[in-house]
Design an enzyme around this catalytic site. Structure first.
Site, PDB file in Angstrom:
ATOM      1  N   HIS A 282       0.840  -1.192   0.000  1.00 43.06           N
ATOM      2  CA  HIS A 282       0.000   0.000   0.000  1.00 43.06           C
ATOM      3  C   HIS A 282       0.875   1.241   0.000  1.00 43.06           C
ATOM      4  CE1 HIS A 282      -4.006  -1.830   1.658  1.00 43.06           C
ATOM      5  NE2 HIS A 282      -3.504  -2.502   0.638  1.00 43.06           N
TER       6      HIS A 282
ATOM      7  N   TYR B 207      -9.589   5.216   7.123  1.00 41.73           N
ATOM      8  CA  TYR B 207      -9.808   5.587   8.518  1.00 41.73           C
ATOM      9  C   TYR B 207     -10.875   6.688   8.530  1.00 41.73           C
ATOM     10  CZ  TYR B 207      -5.413   3.228   9.795  1.00 41.73           C
ATOM     11  OH  TYR B 207      -4.429   2.309   9.997  1.00 41.73           O
TER      12      TYR B 207
ATOM     13  N   PRO C 128      -4.670   0.145  18.332  1.00 46.14           N
ATOM     14  CA  PRO C 128      -4.370  -0.323  16.977  1.00 46.14           C
ATOM     15  C   PRO C 128      -4.495   0.750  15.901  1.00 46.14           C
ATOM     16  CG  PRO C 128      -6.532  -1.089  17.676  1.00 46.14           C
ATOM     17  CD  PRO C 128      -5.900  -0.453  18.883  1.00 46.14           C
TER      18      PRO C 128
ATOM     19  N   LYS D  25       0.778  -0.146  14.949  1.00 47.72           N
ATOM     20  CA  LYS D  25       2.127  -0.227  15.503  1.00 47.72           C
ATOM     21  C   LYS D  25       2.409  -1.488  16.324  1.00 47.72           C
ATOM     22  CE  LYS D  25       3.971   3.188  13.707  1.00 47.72           C
ATOM     23  NZ  LYS D  25       3.441   2.572  12.489  1.00 47.72           N
TER      24      LYS D  25
ATOM     25  N   TYR E  47       3.707   6.504  10.389  1.00 46.57           N
ATOM     26  CA  TYR E  47       2.888   5.356  10.005  1.00 46.57           C
ATOM     27  C   TYR E  47       3.730   4.281   9.319  1.00 46.57           C
ATOM     28  CZ  TYR E  47      -1.329   2.861   8.521  1.00 46.57           C
ATOM     29  OH  TYR E  47      -2.316   1.891   8.334  1.00 46.57           O
TER      30      TYR E  47
END
Length: 385
Positions: free
Chosen positions: A72, A196, A288, A292, A380
């Site tokens: 991704h 998200y 979550p 991580k 991220y």
């Protein structure tokens, strides 16, 4: 019986540490209180940072990951239906790979060369300040293993951290007033990348395990019971929280698994107690939201493996002496990022209208600032050790 290192816990952290030690010719034993089938049946996320992918390659278990993992180059953030795609490649030149934690565990199990004892009952750690021993019961017989070091990779509820005297252990913890209700379904993902979504009704996440299997989440109160959620209720709630295009593209189906995961932030300090070292969820828990948890565990055991290899190859304890401080520096940065992502994307009833306005301002700043987006993308996709 004697070995160099006893590893408590056969999750991905313990198995990875065992694999790295196997490849270095360092004798080790893994003890796991659950069955192998139970360990493989755990449903967990799997967004791997480049560092975790590189560690899988170092461990020589990256074949399926490279063939089946989904690379991704970005992710989508949404706030009340307004969406913005973060292009990780353009922002920081890195990507993440979606590959389920179950698959990581499977690959490491298949490659295991040393001994793993499953269904080891009543595991106890002895004299880890001096001459370590580990005892356990198997098939009604008590066994003992003497060793040089013990690696506690047995999770938040494991015996390793619980064996440390409270007087020498500092605990930092925050319990969030909500959890994630997750549903696994054999349907293609609603989008090519993760979504998200912040909504007045609560957070939602569109994730995936493969091109044909999806994992979806909605924020629910910590007191919620999974039995109260039929599949139809879940799908209706998820649609309400997603951007319109995603809601319309969503393909539903019967759930393969449904569960609620509570959210907490947790860190234990230090991570070394004589000849006992903590790693993975035994040492820390992150919400979550920032993807991580597994990556931190992989980072921990990579550092610990390097320190143990240095000790046995060069008779130097420098790496072992610095393991705790070095690992905690990375852990707290990941805790900060996970807390920040959680604070931005979830609804906190206690903050009221003012809190949501602040979240909206944060989202607007993020989507209008390249520097802010680079910061998110850098965290991220993984900070360096």
């Amino acid at each position: 019986m004697r070995t160099n290192v006893v590893i408590v816990g056969a999750g991905p952290a313990g198995l990875m540490l065992g694999r790295l030690l196997d490849l270095a010719g360092i004798d080790n034993l893994i003890l796991e209180r659950r069955s192998a089938e139970y360990v493989l049946g755990r449903i967990r996320a799997g967004v791997l940072e480049p560092g975790s992918v590189a560690l899988m390659e170092r461990a020589r278990v990256s074949g399926r990951l490279r063939a089946e993992g989904l690379v991704h180059e970005g992710a989508v953030l949404s706030f009340d239906g307004d969406s913005h795609r973060l292009d990780f490649t353009a922002l920081v030149g890195r990507q993440v790979t979606v590959y389920g934690q179950t698959e990581v565990t499977h690959d490491l199990m298949a490659a295991r060369e040393g001994q793993t004892i499953y269904e080891a009952e009543n595991v106890e750690l002895h004299d880890f300040a001096g001459k370590p021993q580990v005892t356990w019961r198997k098939d009604g017989v008590v066994h003992r293993m003497d060793c040089d070091y013990i690696a506690g990779c047995d999770g938040y509820h494991g015996v390793s951290r619980a064996s440390v005297p409270a007087a020498v252990l500092a605990i930092f913890e925050r319990i969030y007033p909500f959890g994630w209700l997750g549903l696994l379904v054999d349907r293609p993902p609603v989008a090519e990348e993760l979504i998200y979504a912040h909504h007045a009704r609560g957070f939602a996440l569109c994730s995936q395990r493969s091109l044909s299997r999806s994992r979806y989440y909605v924020q629910v109160p910590a007191s919620e019971k999974v039995e109260a959620w039929s599949d139809d209720r879940f799908w209706d709630e998820l649609r309400r929280r997603l951007p319109q295009a995603a809601a319309e593209a969503l393909r539903t189906g019967p759930s393969l698994e449904k569960s609620i995961a509570p959210l907490r932030s947790f860190v234990a300090e230090p991570l070394r107690f004589g000849r006992l070292f903590l790693a993975g969820d035994a040492a820390h828990i992150v919400p979550p939201t920032g993807a991580k948890g597994l990556n931190l565990a992989m980072s921990d055991v990579a550092m610990l493996a390097d320190a143990l290899i240095e000790f046995y190859a060069e008779k130097s304890a420098a790496g072992l002496e610095h393991y705790s401080a070095r690992a905690l520096a990375r852990i707290w940065k990941a805790e900060r990022f996970s807390w920040w992502m959680t604070s931005l994307m979830h609804v906190f009833p206690e903050t009221g209208a003012f809190g949501r306005r602040i979240q909206r301002a944060e989202f607007d700043y993020l989507t209008s600032s390249t520097a802010a987006q680079q910061s998110l993308a850098e965290n991220y996709t993984g900070l360096p050790d």
